[in-house]
Design a protein around this motif. Structure first.
Motif, PDB file in Angstrom:
ATOM      1  N   ALA A 170     -35.521 -19.722 -39.788  1.00 37.57           N
ATOM      2  CA  ALA A 170     -35.308 -21.021 -40.433  1.00 37.57           C
ATOM      3  C   ALA A 170     -35.731 -20.970 -41.903  1.00 37.57           C
ATOM      4  CB  ALA A 170     -36.090 -22.112 -39.705  1.00 37.57           C
ATOM      5  N   PHE A 171     -36.726 -20.156 -42.209  1.00 42.04           N
ATOM      6  CA  PHE A 171     -37.171 -19.991 -43.596  1.00 42.04           C
ATOM      7  C   PHE A 171     -36.140 -19.209 -44.407  1.00 42.04           C
ATOM      8  CE2 PHE A 171     -40.064 -19.550 -47.071  1.00 42.04           C
ATOM      9  CZ  PHE A 171     -39.924 -18.258 -47.555  1.00 42.04           C
ATOM     10  N   PHE A 173     -32.861 -18.759 -43.810  1.00 37.35           N
ATOM     11  CA  PHE A 173     -31.487 -19.271 -43.855  1.00 37.35           C
ATOM     12  C   PHE A 173     -31.157 -20.022 -45.143  1.00 37.35           C
ATOM     13  CE2 PHE A 173     -27.507 -19.901 -41.879  1.00 37.35           C
ATOM     14  CZ  PHE A 173     -27.101 -21.203 -42.078  1.00 37.35           C
ATOM     15  N   PRO A 174     -31.996 -20.942 -45.606  1.00 39.43           N
ATOM     16  CA  PRO A 174     -31.661 -21.615 -46.865  1.00 39.43           C
ATOM     17  C   PRO A 174     -31.592 -20.654 -48.049  1.00 39.43           C
ATOM     18  CG  PRO A 174     -33.720 -22.489 -45.976  1.00 39.43           C
ATOM     19  CD  PRO A 174     -33.213 -21.508 -45.009  1.00 39.43           C
ATOM     20  N   PHE A 175     -32.419 -19.596 -48.017  1.00 38.35           N
ATOM     21  CA  PHE A 175     -32.376 -18.639 -49.123  1.00 38.35           C
ATOM     22  C   PHE A 175     -31.101 -17.808 -49.080  1.00 38.35           C
ATOM     23  CE2 PHE A 175     -36.133 -19.352 -51.441  1.00 38.35           C
ATOM     24  CZ  PHE A 175     -37.068 -19.848 -50.542  1.00 38.35           C
ATOM     25  N   THR A 177     -28.314 -18.947 -47.921  1.00 33.80           N
ATOM     26  CA  THR A 177     -27.304 -19.915 -48.383  1.00 33.80           C
ATOM     27  C   THR A 177     -27.331 -20.007 -49.903  1.00 33.80           C
ATOM     28  OG1 THR A 177     -27.761 -21.190 -46.377  1.00 33.80           O
ATOM     29  CG2 THR A 177     -26.450 -22.270 -48.071  1.00 33.80           C
ATOM     30  N   LEU A 178     -28.528 -20.061 -50.458  1.00 33.16           N
ATOM     31  CA  LEU A 178     -28.658 -20.132 -51.920  1.00 33.16           C
ATOM     32  C   LEU A 178     -28.115 -18.852 -52.567  1.00 33.16           C
ATOM     33  CD1 LEU A 178     -29.781 -21.762 -54.316  1.00 33.16           C
ATOM     34  CD2 LEU A 178     -31.961 -20.585 -53.989  1.00 33.16           C
ATOM     35  N   TRP A 208     -24.239 -15.234 -42.471  1.00 36.88           N
ATOM     36  CA  TRP A 208     -24.563 -16.660 -42.490  1.00 36.88           C
ATOM     37  C   TRP A 208     -24.128 -17.328 -41.192  1.00 36.88           C
ATOM     38  CZ3 TRP A 208     -22.179 -21.503 -42.496  1.00 36.88           C
ATOM     39  CH2 TRP A 208     -22.913 -22.555 -43.045  1.00 36.88           C
TER      40      TRP A 208
END
Lengths: 258, 421
Positions: A170-171, A173-175, A177-178, A208
């Motif tokens: 979860a940590f 995944f946003p990175f 995506t970024l 992703w």
């Protein structure tokens, strides 16, 4: 020479961490953390020094990103160690980092000047975001592997490991995506198309998707440890293919860079 | 399996990943990404994402507290019968407020319940992710249908019209900026004279990673080529200059002083002789240029009688008699041709918007995982001493909900019983 010292250091760290996990001796756990901290300081110094010599951020080719990958993996592990205290994960981190650094011996360490396409402020954001994501996924996979151990008595421990695998993924995944988003914007600024279905772009998208499925399973609350661990392993395999496989086996606009 | 259920979505996401991956291998055509089947798959995700975002938005606006038990059952909450009553309410409220959670007292059918939430904003992360993905797909569709991308090669001194615009661009000069190491180029710069409309001229520089807008067209500096226009060669006999000749690549010219014809062959910008005696070029930059000269006995002979390399200096090999004829390249006239990409893409704003929402949504969902506790009397129970149950959010933050519940048990010195299933 620095990379050689680091490789040896990570192997030592791995051995001590595995020994600490097996024996559960406080002294060994503290020694493992101490070695890890020393490695971190030496590693960041090594990256910083290379950046000074090159006169730019040292994240522009496979050699430099391998060094970065190992560093961020250790950084995240040490930053979260106080909460999870899974010293066995440190063993896996040491092994992963040692392998990554050993791979640099197959590449040229010469500092090359940047070609025009890489001269952009997006380089820093794109590369660091992507590798924070990759490193978090590596740790998540390292936490998911022990959860696959058979035996009914291990239920609580497996639950804790999977919880940390969930958190790491979860940590990351946003990175990731970024990283994909900044890469797309950079591609639009440099090549005039934000998405080319280029091999590197496509495999990053595949990675992703796999982790999106993982998070769907996690959020549904209905998946088993085995299912999530299997998807975590698959996800890390796609990370490795995106990073290495595309460069060496597939034709890509990225192939010359990292 | 419902069409927009999580299981269906996961299955089709795997299918999408497989199709996307397969298309990257050389055996499979890139046209896979434009096939109707692939586009249909993407359209499923567009509608699915919009549906999910809409449903979640309605659910959040309505509020979990008002929805009560049906919401919790549907969203994977775990029920814990406590065997205790709502007199624990003050302890619960105090506990939650110390942890910066939000407490809502809910009155339903004359019964009071306590709804505890933390990081409620994180629920909107999922909405943003799905909306962002849908917007990205929409932008991609607009790009696929309406974008126009083409490349033009513009030699120095020449002009091209921009398609779809009244504007023209003329390449006045092209520079290859070399890195101080002189091994790679640092930048490519096209010095453009742009006629945006008749009479309106403006000069601009086009560099790599720094696109220009001309009307609705975006210009990108991509690559360059070097055209050799002609070379001025001086023929030497020993150290004595005999004749100067200007010759174009591939052209065959008769020498005045010798009964031979000379032809200009390939050009090496940075000449180097390899270990096996094979000539090559270290780079594309004219650091040590050389041209191949072929000499023929007659105009129609196919095979040259002699070949040699001509450099900018007169080179004599040790031991060679000085009566040999040699050519020196006095001047090499070259012209750069700039490779410029022209792009008109109406999908870019939607794609950028989609990326922004995706990034914001993933950070929100990952770093603000919401978790809830809902403390209510059991159905049918009434009055002050009525036994209660606790709902604990089971999604997304099971571990943290469990942790929060255990902390609450510890704070109330174990008065609160039960285990999270």
């Amino acid at each position: 020479m620095n990379v050689g010292i680091l490789t040896f250091g990570y192997l030592l760290f791995s051995v001590v961490s595995f020994a600490a996990s097996a024996s559960e001796k406080r002294f060994l756990i503290r020694l493992s953390v101490f070695i890890g901290t020393c490695l971190l300081i030496f590693h960041v110094g090594s990256i910083f020094w290379r950046g000074l010599e090159a006169g730019r951020w040292p994240f522009t080719n496979t050699y430099e990103t391998l060094v970065l990958f190992a560093f961020i993996t250790l950084l995240i592990y040490l930053a979260t160690f106080r909460r999870h205290r899974f010293v066995i994960v440190g063993g896996f981190v040491g092994l992963i980092a040692a392998v990554l650094l050993a791979l640099t011996s197959l590449l040229s360490s010469e500092i090359e000047p940047l070609i025009p396409a890489l001269k952009s402020n997006w380089l820093l954001f794109h590369v660091t975001s992507a590798f924070i994501g990759y490193s978090a996924f590596a740790l998540g996979t390292a936490c998911a592997i022990p959860a696959l151990t058979p035996g009914r008595g291990n239920q609580d421990i497996r639950e804790r490991w999977m919880e940390w695998a969930d958190r790491m993924i979860a940590f990351g995944f946003p990175f990731l995506t970024l990283g994909i988003a900044t890469g797309a914007v950079w591609a639009d600024q440099s090549w005039g198309r934000y998405w080319n279905w280029d091999a590197k772009e496509t495999w990053a998208f595949v990675t992703w998707i796999v982790y999106a499925v993982y998070l769907h399973l996690e959020r549904s609350g209905e998946s088993s440890f085995l299912q999530r661990a299997a998807v975590a392993l698959l996800g890390f395999a796609t990370v490795m293919f995106t990073y290495f496989g595309v460069n060496f086996w597939l034709s890509s606009l990225h192939a010359a860079y990292a | 399996m419902k069409p927009f259920s999580l299981s269906a979505a996961n299955l089709l996401l795997f299918l999408l990943a497989l199709c996307a991956a397969v298309g990257t291998f050389p055996l499979f055509p890139r046209a896979l990404y434009s096939t109707p089947a692939f586009l249909l798959l993407l359209s499923y995700f567009f509608f699915g994402a919009v549906f999910r975002a809409a449903r979640k938005t309605f659910s959040l606006l309505r509020g979990p507290a008002k929805a009560g038990a049906p919401f919790f059952e549907k969203n994977g909450f775990r029920e814990i019968p406590l065997g205790r009553d709502l007199s624990l309410k003050p302890e619960l409220i105090h506990f939650v407020r110390r942890r910066r959670g939000r407490v809502t007292l809910v009155r339903k059918e004359e019964r009071e319940a306590v709804f505890v939430s933390k990081n409620g904003w994180g629920e909107w992360g999922s909405v943003l992710i799905h909306l962002g993905f849908a917007l990205l797909l929409l932008g991609g569709l607009a790009t696929f249908l309406f974008a126009r991308v083409e490349e033009v090669s513009v030699p120095e001194g020449e002009a091209v019209s921009l398609p779809g615009e009244a504007a023209k661009i003329r390449l006045e000069k092209f520079d290859v900026v070399l890195d101080p190491s002189r091994r790679v180029s640092s930048d490519y710069v096209s010095h453009l004279l742009i006629e945006e409309r008749p009479g309106k001229l403006v000069r601009k520089e086009l560099r790599v990673n720094h696109p220009l807008f001309v009307g609705k067209t975006k210009l990108f500096q991509m690559r360059y080529q070097t055209e050799i226009l002609w070379a001025d060669l001086m023929l030497y006999s020993g150290r004595e200059p005999l004749e100067r000749i200007r010759i174009k690549p591939g052209e065959r010219k008769t020498l005045a002083r010798l009964p031979m014809k000379v032809e200009l062959g390939e050009v090496m910008p940075d000449f180097v002789m390899g270990l096996e005696g094979k000539a090559g070029s270290r780079s594309n930059y004219f650091e040590n240029p050389a041209v191949r000269i072929r000499l023929y006995d007659s105009a129609d002979s196919r095979n040259p009688t002699k070949e040699q390399w001509a450099f900018q200096d007169l080179l004599l090999h040790e031991g060679e008699p000085e009566t040999n004829f040699r050519f020196v390249m006095e001047r090499l006239k070259k012209r750069y041709v700039s490779g410029i990409r022209l792009s008109r893409d109406p999908g870019v704003p939607a794609a950028y918007g989609g990326f922004v929402l995706l990034v914001a949504g993933t950070f929100l969902a990952s770093f603000l995982p919401p978790f809830y506790l809902y403390f209510e009397p059991l159905p049918g129970a009434q009055g002050e001493g009525a036994p209660c149950r606790l709902w604990v959010s089971g999604r997304g933050a099971v571990g943290r909900s469990r942790q929060l519940f255990k902390e609450f048990q510890k704070e109330t010195a174990g008065i609160v019983g039960g285990e999270i299933p």
